[in-house]
Enzyme design. Structure first.
Site, PDB file in Angstrom:
ATOM      1  N   ARG A 196       0.835  -1.217   0.000  1.00  0.00           N
ATOM      2  CA  ARG A 196       0.000   0.000   0.000  1.00  0.00           C
ATOM      3  C   ARG A 196       0.859   1.252   0.000  1.00  0.00           C
ATOM      4  NH1 ARG A 196      -1.840   0.858   6.171  1.00  0.00           N
ATOM      5  NH2 ARG A 196      -0.351  -0.531   7.136  1.00  0.00           N
ATOM      6  N   GLU A 251     -18.990   4.342   0.585  1.00  0.00           N
ATOM      7  CA  GLU A 251     -18.275   3.737  -0.532  1.00  0.00           C
ATOM      8  C   GLU A 251     -19.109   3.700  -1.801  1.00  0.00           C
ATOM      9  OE1 GLU A 251     -18.639   2.346   2.489  1.00  0.00           O
ATOM     10  OE2 GLU A 251     -16.627   2.483   3.349  1.00  0.00           O
ATOM     11  N   ARG A 298      -1.678  -4.898   3.319  1.00  0.00           N
ATOM     12  CA  ARG A 298      -1.312  -4.171   4.519  1.00  0.00           C
ATOM     13  C   ARG A 298       0.084  -4.456   5.053  1.00  0.00           C
ATOM     14  NH1 ARG A 298      -2.738  -5.630  10.431  1.00  0.00           N
ATOM     15  NH2 ARG A 298      -2.085  -3.759  11.512  1.00  0.00           N
TER      16      ARG A 298
HETATM   17  C1  TPP Z   1     -18.238  -0.122   5.281  1.00  0.00           C
HETATM   18  C2  TPP Z   1     -17.024   0.273   6.040  1.00  0.00           C
HETATM   19  N1  TPP Z   1     -16.228   1.239   5.564  1.00  0.00           N
HETATM   20  C3  TPP Z   1     -15.112   1.580   6.236  1.00  0.00           C
HETATM   21  C4  TPP Z   1     -14.768   0.962   7.381  1.00  0.00           C
HETATM   22  C5  TPP Z   1     -13.480   1.308   8.102  1.00  0.00           C
HETATM   23  N2  TPP Z   1     -13.790   1.996   9.351  1.00  0.00           N
HETATM   24  C6  TPP Z   1     -13.824   1.354  10.536  1.00  0.00           C
HETATM   25  S1  TPP Z   1     -14.266   2.324  11.811  1.00  0.00           S
HETATM   26  C7  TPP Z   1     -14.391   3.676  10.796  1.00  0.00           C
HETATM   27  C8  TPP Z   1     -14.780   5.004  11.362  1.00  0.00           C
HETATM   28  C9  TPP Z   1     -16.093   4.936  12.019  1.00  0.00           C
HETATM   29  O1  TPP Z   1     -16.457   6.167  12.551  1.00  0.00           O
HETATM   30  P1  TPP Z   1     -17.537   6.188  13.708  1.00  0.00           P
HETATM   31  O2  TPP Z   1     -18.742   5.430  13.272  1.00  0.00           O
HETATM   32  O3  TPP Z   1     -17.744   7.596  14.094  1.00  0.00           O
HETATM   33  O4  TPP Z   1     -16.861   5.355  14.868  1.00  0.00           O
HETATM   34  P2  TPP Z   1     -15.755   5.904  15.918  1.00  0.00           P
HETATM   35  O5  TPP Z   1     -14.522   6.210  15.143  1.00  0.00           O
HETATM   36  O6  TPP Z   1     -16.329   7.108  16.556  1.00  0.00           O
HETATM   37  O7  TPP Z   1     -15.559   4.778  16.865  1.00  0.00           O
HETATM   38  C10 TPP Z   1     -14.094   3.325   9.478  1.00  0.00           C
HETATM   39  C11 TPP Z   1     -14.081   4.252   8.343  1.00  0.00           C
HETATM   40  C12 TPP Z   1     -15.623  -0.053   7.851  1.00  0.00           C
HETATM   41  N3  TPP Z   1     -15.359  -0.752   8.976  1.00  0.00           N
HETATM   42  N4  TPP Z   1     -16.746  -0.361   7.176  1.00  0.00           N
END
Ligand code: TPP
Ligand code: MG
Lengths: 319, 285
Positions: free
Chosen positions: A13, A61, A170
């Site tokens: 990556r 997405e 990764r």
């Molecule tokens: C469909 C999807 N896209 C991206 C991710 C990667 N991802 C995991 S947690 C996260 C952020 C989530 O934000 P939030 O819901 O506010 O949770 P917090 O960071 O506050 O715990 C992302 C983008 C994922 N798990 N699922």
């Protein structure tokens, strides 16, 4: 066996990030999109130099794929980036209709593919993406083997007109290909010429195949190793030429055995030249949490597994 | 349970969270710490759970009991700790979190048959749909218990959330209490900057939800009160949404107030510093 050495280990990556950095400077039409995973996709350098050509999509997405398709209508070359699971399965129909069927010049760039994503576990470890993407008419599917090759592939796909799926990962792995290589889409790379068995490997499995080649050599077996970095269009000529010489094949991929590189190679063999083929792939299961090394071991994706598969293939050839 | 007792449970849960994440050097402490009051209040005060000899008896269908779904599956550590202390599985299992052959997968899963989990989550945006389905099943079964679901605020950016948000009021799913962890953070930074959700309360209201706000989502008494308030509004034709304002990383001073600890594990020193701020109340695993 040709000697391959490495001085450092890097993640593929980061090779993608380095390629994007170059593209940011070279190609004003390149636009990067990401869905809340900028750090994981190593986009910082691109964003720093081209803030207005970066589009933060948030955790959306499906929208990102649609917006990417739209950006091409206006001559942009969108690179839509996220984890491989969310870049494919999550948005399959958006890719199918708005990108592939509409023949849009979108580059879907997917990190954290396969088991080596590690501890996050099966929800994030996609092992079906190569299959899904290669089934789409017109889609080019690329899975490079190390940092340098991923960087070169990233730069190359910007000049290729049409939808592309670029898959990378990764963990840090040995950097063993040339830094200044030119990436040729669809042209398999001869890693080592041999006579006893053809090993067709892709992605992280290429380094494992090289390790396997050395072990086989120590046992008097001369393996031909070919890096199939482009799953589609597949370099059928290289495959057929190799098996004509060796008479048997092993395919190695960090993917479900159903629908991946192995099946693509099998199709070529069945149609043109029937020789024994052994699969090194995940045996139709989901992954789980663990370190990348533990998972590759448990799911049978190490050099040792390639050695065993090569011996089985040779045995079947000689039977 | 008394508020003071619930707070004791919360302190232990927070210790477990940082220890689990430290133990495998991966996972998500920030959101887990911020949602501790919510999960403790749900499991130890609010939800009716089938028990035998003081221990939960888990079955997938959960008839006659309240159900909880975690849509933001990355905060699995807080859920695992709460489930373990509630007695769903041995506390010792927490030591296996995210390790090979564990039932405590990085993100919650049914694949390994961990008691208390009813659907896989981790790919964001899918949990509320499943919770709505389970709530509809309860209605069909003439089961009057409630279904709870927790989501992240970054997660609100997923389109499927809004498909579910349209569906639930339309089908009068009024045995559902959904919650959003409003910590204002996600991976790439503050939610306001990454993708502004704007006024989630107004959005859900416009979609036909009854909306409640808990301003102090890390104050146990406030959370308990908010949950009772939500419960009192069930059964009137509308699903309930609680916006819970929390602090990411709450309870560990250096993890609070930014997105930096969304998904980073503490090192040995940081672990010691964190544990120094969290009283051991129920015994470490
Ligand atoms: C469909 C999807 N896209 C991206 C991710 C990667 N991802 C995991 S947690 C996260 C952020 C989530 O934000 P939030 O819901 O506010 O949770 P917090 O960071 O506050 O715990 C992302 C983008 C994922 N798990 N699922
Ligand atoms: Mg958040």
């Amino acid at each position: 066996m040709k000697k391959y050495t490495f001085t450092e280990k890097k993640d593929t990556r980061s090779g993608f990030g380095a390629g994007m950095h170059v593209l940011g400077q070279q190609n004003p039409n390149v636009v990067a999109l990401c869905a809340d995973l900028v750090g994981s996709l190593k986009l910082e350098a691109f964003i720093k130099e081209n803030p207005d050509r970066f589009v933060q999509c948030g955790i959306s997405e499906a929208n990102m794929i649609g917006v990417s398709a739209g950006l091409t209508i206006g001559g942009k070359i969108p690179f839509a980036t996220t984890f491989a699971n969310f870049a494919t399965g999550r948005v399959y129909d958006q890719i199918r209709q708005s990108v592939a069927y509409s023949n849009k010049n979108v580059k879907i760039c997917a990190s954290h593919a396969g088991l080596t994503l590690g501890e996050d576990g099966a929800t994030h470890q996609i092992l079906e993406d190569l299959g899904m993407m290669k089934m789409l008419p017109g889609m080019t599917v690329i899975n490079p083997c190390d940092y340098n090759q991923t960087k070169a592939a990233t730069i190359a796909i910007a000049d290729h007109e049409g939808p592309v799926y670029l898959r990378f990962g990764r963990p840090v792995i040995p950097v063993f290909t040339d830094a200044d290589q030119v990436f040729e889409i669809g042209k398999a790379w001869m890693v080592n010429e041999g006579t006893d068995v053809s090993i067709f490997a892709t992605g992280h499995m290429v380094w494992e195949a090289i390790q396997a080649g050395e072990q086989l050599e120590a046992e008097g077996i001369n393996a031909e190793i070919i890096n199939i970095h482009t799953i589609k269009p597949l370099d059928e000529e290289a495959i057929l030429k190799s098996v004509s010489k060796t008479g048997c094949a092993v395919t190695a991929e960090e993917h479900n055995r159903l629908g991946g590189l192995g099946d693509s190679v099998a199709q070529v063999l069945v149609k043109n030249k029937l020789v024994p083929q052994e699969y090194v792939a995940v045996n139709d299961s989901f992954g789980e949490s663990g370190t990348p090394a533990q998972l590759m071991e448990k799911y049978g994706l190490t050099a040792k597994d390639i050695v065993a598969a090569a011996k089985r293939a040779i045995e079947r050839k000689n039977a | 349970m008394e508020i003071e007792q619930l707070e004791k449970v919360a302190s232990q849960v927070r210790r477990d969270i940082v220890r689990m994440v430290h133990g495998c050097q991966s996972g998500h402490p920030g959101g887990s710490l911020g949602c501790t009051e919510i999960l403790v209040a749900l499991y130890f005060e609010q939800m009716k759970i089938k028990e035998e000899n003081g221990k939960p008896v888990f079955d997938m269908n959960g008839e006659g009991e309240d159900l909880f779904f975690l849509s933001n599956g990355h905060i699995s550590p807080v859920w695992y700790s709460v489930l373990a202390h509630k007695g769903y599985f041995p506390k010792e299992e927490m030591a296996t979190f995210r390790k090979l052959n564990s039932r405590l997968q990085g993100h919650p899963t049914t694949h390994e048959h961990l008691e208390g989990i009813r659907i896989a989550s981790g790919s964001l945006g899918q949990g509320m749909s499943a919770a709505i389905g389970a709530a509809l099943a309860k209605k069909l079964n003439k089961d009057t218990r409630t279904v709870f679901v927790l989501m992240g605020d970054g997660e609100q950016q997923e389109g499927q959330v809004w498909e579910a948000a349209s569906f639930a009021p339309h089908h009068e799913v009024d045995n559902l209490i959904a919650m959003i962890d409003l910590n204002g953070q996600q991976i790439d930074g503050p939610t306001l900057k990454v993708m502004n959700n704007r006024d989630l309360g107004k959005k859900y209201e416009a979609f036909g939800w009854e909306v409640i706000t808990i301003e102090e989502g890390n104050d146990m008494a406030a959370v308990v009160k908010g949950l009772y308030e939500a419960k009192s509004r069930l059964g009137h034709g509308r699903p309930i949404m609680i916006l819970v304002h929390t602090g990411m990383g709450f309870g560990v001073d250096f993890m609070m107030g930014s997105h930096k600890w969304h998904g980073v594990a503490p090192n040995d020193e940081q672990l010691a510093a964190a544990l120094g701020q969290l009283e051991e109340t129920l015994g470490d695993y």
